[in-house]
Design an enzyme around this catalytic site. Structure first.
Site, PDB file in Angstrom:
ATOM      1  N   CYS A  48       7.928  -4.847   6.765  1.00 30.45           N
ATOM      2  CA  CYS A  48       7.890  -3.362   6.848  1.00 30.45           C
ATOM      3  C   CYS A  48       9.013  -2.797   7.710  1.00 30.45           C
ATOM      4  CB  CYS A  48       6.548  -2.835   7.324  1.00 30.45           C
ATOM      5  SG  CYS A  48       5.463  -3.964   8.102  1.00 30.45           S
ATOM      6  N   ARG A 108      16.174  18.910  -7.104  1.00 28.87           N
ATOM      7  CA  ARG A 108      16.469  18.213  -5.846  1.00 28.87           C
ATOM      8  C   ARG A 108      17.887  18.441  -5.358  1.00 28.87           C
ATOM      9  NH1 ARG A 108      13.279  12.609  -7.202  1.00 28.87           N
ATOM     10  NH2 ARG A 108      11.245  13.570  -6.925  1.00 28.87           N
ATOM     11  N   GLY A 129       8.432 -20.086   8.235  1.00 29.81           N
ATOM     12  CA  GLY A 129       8.149 -21.409   8.784  1.00 29.81           C
ATOM     13  C   GLY A 129       9.220 -21.903   9.732  1.00 29.81           C
ATOM     14  N   HIS A 130      10.461 -21.831   9.300  1.00 31.16           N
ATOM     15  CA  HIS A 130      11.509 -22.505  10.075  1.00 31.16           C
ATOM     16  C   HIS A 130      12.625 -21.582  10.531  1.00 31.16           C
ATOM     17  CE1 HIS A 130       9.597 -26.351   9.315  1.00 31.16           C
ATOM     18  NE2 HIS A 130       9.331 -25.875   8.111  1.00 31.16           N
ATOM     19  N   HIS A 174      -1.623  -5.970   7.617  1.00 33.64           N
ATOM     20  CA  HIS A 174      -2.235  -6.728   6.522  1.00 33.64           C
ATOM     21  C   HIS A 174      -2.893  -5.822   5.490  1.00 33.64           C
ATOM     22  CE1 HIS A 174      -2.062  -9.997   9.669  1.00 33.64           C
ATOM     23  NE2 HIS A 174      -1.380 -10.483   8.646  1.00 33.64           N
ATOM     24  N   HIS A 176      10.463   0.940   8.196  1.00 35.85           N
ATOM     25  CA  HIS A 176       9.791   1.604   9.318  1.00 35.85           C
ATOM     26  C   HIS A 176      10.321   1.080  10.645  1.00 35.85           C
ATOM     27  CE1 HIS A 176       6.798   3.367   6.644  1.00 35.85           C
ATOM     28  NE2 HIS A 176       6.720   2.193   6.052  1.00 35.85           N
ATOM     29  N   ALA A 178       9.430  -1.351 -14.216  1.00 36.23           N
ATOM     30  CA  ALA A 178      10.074  -1.600 -15.518  1.00 36.23           C
ATOM     31  C   ALA A 178       9.991  -3.072 -15.880  1.00 36.23           C
ATOM     32  CB  ALA A 178      11.533  -1.134 -15.482  1.00 36.23           C
ATOM     33  N   ASN A 189      11.391  -0.878  -6.071  1.00 34.62           N
ATOM     34  CA  ASN A 189      11.342   0.482  -5.546  1.00 34.62           C
ATOM     35  C   ASN A 189      10.151   1.257  -6.102  1.00 34.62           C
ATOM     36  OD1 ASN A 189      13.258   1.289  -3.622  1.00 34.62           O
ATOM     37  ND2 ASN A 189      13.569   3.125  -4.834  1.00 34.62           N
ATOM     38  N   HIS A 215      18.289   8.804  -2.799  1.00 32.60           N
ATOM     39  CA  HIS A 215      16.967   8.496  -3.338  1.00 32.60           C
ATOM     40  C   HIS A 215      17.010   7.800  -4.684  1.00 32.60           C
ATOM     41  CE1 HIS A 215      12.719   8.937  -4.100  1.00 32.60           C
ATOM     42  NE2 HIS A 215      12.910   9.730  -5.139  1.00 32.60           N
TER      43      HIS A 215
HETATM   44  O1  MEZ Z   1      10.048  10.822  -8.976  1.00 28.38           O
HETATM   45  C1  MEZ Z   1      10.260  10.901  -7.761  1.00 28.38           C
HETATM   46  O2  MEZ Z   1      11.290  10.508  -7.231  1.00 28.38           O
HETATM   47  C2  MEZ Z   1       9.249  11.549  -6.907  1.00 28.38           C
HETATM   48  C3  MEZ Z   1       8.120  12.183  -7.605  1.00 28.38           C
HETATM   49  C4  MEZ Z   1       9.420  11.563  -5.604  1.00 28.38           C
HETATM   50  C5  MEZ Z   1       8.538  12.306  -4.725  1.00 28.38           C
HETATM   51  O3  MEZ Z   1       9.011  13.251  -4.110  1.00 28.38           O
HETATM   52  O4  MEZ Z   1       7.358  11.982  -4.649  1.00 28.38           O
END
Ligand code: MEZ
Length: 563
Positions: free
Chosen positions: A81, A394, A73-74, A58, A85, A129, A156, A496
């Site tokens: 999460c 990256r 509910g149903h 929470h 995770h 956005a 995201n 990513h």
């Molecule tokens: O902009 C991103 O994707 C970013 C900063 C990711 C990160 O490693 O925190």
């Protein structure tokens, strides 16, 4: 009981949750039912305070979300999460502990279009956005509706960690950081292999400082500045202490949208962009979770529905070498906005340019922010050796990790780095970090030759002293690694970010196959192509969402006024 209705038998009646036992009408966002949950059980914040679980469901980075995002509910309840995770979490009225994907709104049994509504501007997607575009359009006088297919808002952007790039900001000036719009533009173009649309990259750099001011004006704290890979100077703005930027930005945008009473509907999926047959967009068709198909007539539509990193099939189709790779993205990042735009005649750009982030925790789908490296962590292979400039772009860092044994590596850092960045506490909370009172103890734990790791760290500290990293040419060496304890997180690359998407003008208008803007259709954020070229720099994503969200919102409102 496998759902909440059964769990409530004997404690509450249908009318207690639905208002009436006879005529049950549930709005798509389930707002009325959620208000009843809060009435009886308390708010998320109250429940968060009273819970003593190690991982407190929470009180999460998802912020204020509907109770019904998890408690169903149903149908069987399960924790949202679990999408990312692997918590062994028991949930009343369900108890599912396994990973489940958040099913987008079903399109299987569409009912006929039942009703038509009217708005000035429809925004598809409730990430940074979308919210930014909606708030901007609203403030320019437009009646705005936001449509979000997931059961929660935030998209995201909610997961954005590192920060927001901006040049020539007041925070940089206060800290004595010499930066310029031109330098940010150059870094963005170089990082993108010059495949970027130069005009879009310039819009990003030029408006970045005013976008920071805009967000700060709405209540965001972006007073800390760090560095991401590919940047020549520190320009990544984030909350004080180095907390994650996304949760804060979304919290601020959500609150501002709510204060303005912007009509925001979750569990609602746009299935079609409607046109008048003469190339002008006139609205959208929506499928609501409970209300079925309906139409919203609008003078402008803004697509802000993100990228497609969580669409494993699409990623593998475009880049077969990424098949089966993990992703750092939320489950809604399936590229539906790009598909909607394409079906409305949009030209697509750079669809094969898909970014792999080098450091996704090997034991989960949690992104380990680049800021950990930015603040001083090094990358070490299973043999205990550095193998790359940790702050290279990256694409290069990911390729270097994939070339190591086991196709993974360890981020290694000390107490100094840990203390410098608040986000790291979260990785401890999620049990992703191994630790040792000495380098030797850490090496033993992660089964790495201790002598080699000690020599690697000693060489790095020498480079720090000399301000020169002869082997890997890392330009920014912010602090030595010399304060126990020592820590390691195993990381591997994951999908990513998708650089490609709808082709747009510098006014955020969506461009058709004939090269002309589609009247009444705008786009902003990750679902657009061209800003980042072959490779997006860390911190340029949130920057893009705010800047182009503002542009799209302002221009859509203008069109709505004149159309
Ligand atoms: O902009 C991103 O994707 C970013 C900063 C990711 C990160 O490693 O925190």
């Amino acid at each position: 009981a496998e759902n909440l209705a059964k769990a409530h038998v004997g404690k509450a009646t249908c009318a207690d949750c639905h208002g009436s036992a006879k005529k049950v009408v549930v709005d798509d966002s389930e707002a009325a039912v959620n208000a009843k949950c809060i009435n009886c059980h308390g708010t998320l914040a109250e429940l968060g305070k009273n819970s003593h679980e190690e991982v407190n469901p929470h009180k999460s980075h998802l912020g204020e979300i509907n109770c019904t995002a998890c408690h169903h509910g149903h149908t069987a309840s399960w924790a949202y999460c679990m999408n990312c995770h692997a918590f062994d979490m028991k949930i009343p009225g369900g108890g599912a502990t396994a990973h489940k994907s958040a099913a987008p709104v079903s399109t299987a049994k569409r009912k006929p279009v039942k009703r038509t509504e009217q708005a000035d501007v429809v925004v598809i997607g409730a990430g940074a956005a979308g919210f930014t575009a909606a708030i901007t359009a609203h403030d320019a006088g437009a009646k705005v509706v936001i449509i979000e297919k997931q059961p929660i808002t935030g998209g995201n952007s909610m997961l954005a960690a590192g920060g927001m790039n901006a040049a020539e900001t007041s925070v940089q000036k206060e800290k004595g950081i010499a930066d310029s719009v031109d330098l940010m533009y150059k870094d963005t173009m170089t990082g993108g292999g010059n495949l970027n649309d130069p005009a879009l990259a310039m819009v990003l750099a030029k408006n970045s400082a005013s976008s920071v001011d805009w967000l700060t004006g709405l209540g965001a704290d972006l007073s800390d500045v760090g560095r991401m890979g590919g940047a020549s100077v520190n320009r990544t703005h984030r909350p004080k202490g180095g907390s994650a930027v996304g949760a804060q930005v979304i919290d601020v945008l959500r609150r501002n949208a709510a204060q303005r009473k912007i009509d925001t509907r979750v569990n609602s999926k746009v299935v079609k962009i409607v046109e008048d047959g003469k190339g002008r967009v006139t609205g959208v068709q929506v499928e609501g979770k409970h209300s079925g198909l309906y139409t919203i007539k609008a003078k402008a539509v803004i697509i802000a529905a993100g990228g497609f990193s969580a669409n494993a099939e699409k990623v593998a189709y475009l880049r077969p070498e990424y098949k089966g790779m993990t992703t750092s993205n939320q489950p809604g990042a399936t590229g539906d906005g790009i598909d909607l735009g394409a079906a409305a005649g949009a030209e697509l750009k750079d669809m094969k340019e898909i970014q792999i982030h080098p450091t996704v925790a090997a034991a989960s789908r949690t992104l380990i922010t680049e800021a950990v490296r930015g603040n001083g962590a090094i990358l070490v292979n299973h043999e205990g050796k550095r193998f790359v400039n940790e702050l290279t772009t990256r694409d290069k860092a990911s390729a270097a990790i994939l070339a190591q044994s086991g196709k993974s590596a360890y981020l290694v850092f000390d107490e100094g780095v840990r203390k410098s960045l608040k986000q790291i506490d979260g990785y401890f909370h999620l049990n992703l970090v191994q630790e040792g009172a000495s380098i030797q103890e850490l090496a033993d734990k992660i089964k790495m030759p201790a002598g080699t790791l000690e020599a690697t760290i000693a060489a790095y500290n020498k480079a720090y002293e000399a301000k020169n990293d002869p082997e890997f040419k890392r330009a920014d060496l912010p602090r030595p690694l010399q304060t126990a304890k020592y820590y390691a997180i195993e990381v591997k690359p994951g999908v990513h970010y998708t650089m490609g998407g709808l082709k747009i003008t510098t006014d955020s208008e969506v461009i058709a196959k004939d090269g002309k803007p589609i009247k009444g259709l705008f786009a902003a954020g990750e679902g657009t192509g061209g800003v980042h070229g072959k490779n997006r720099l860390g911190g340029n994503s949130i920057s893009q969402t705010i800047t182009f969200g503002r542009i799209a919102g302002a221009n859509a409102a203008k069109v709505a006024k004149t159309a």
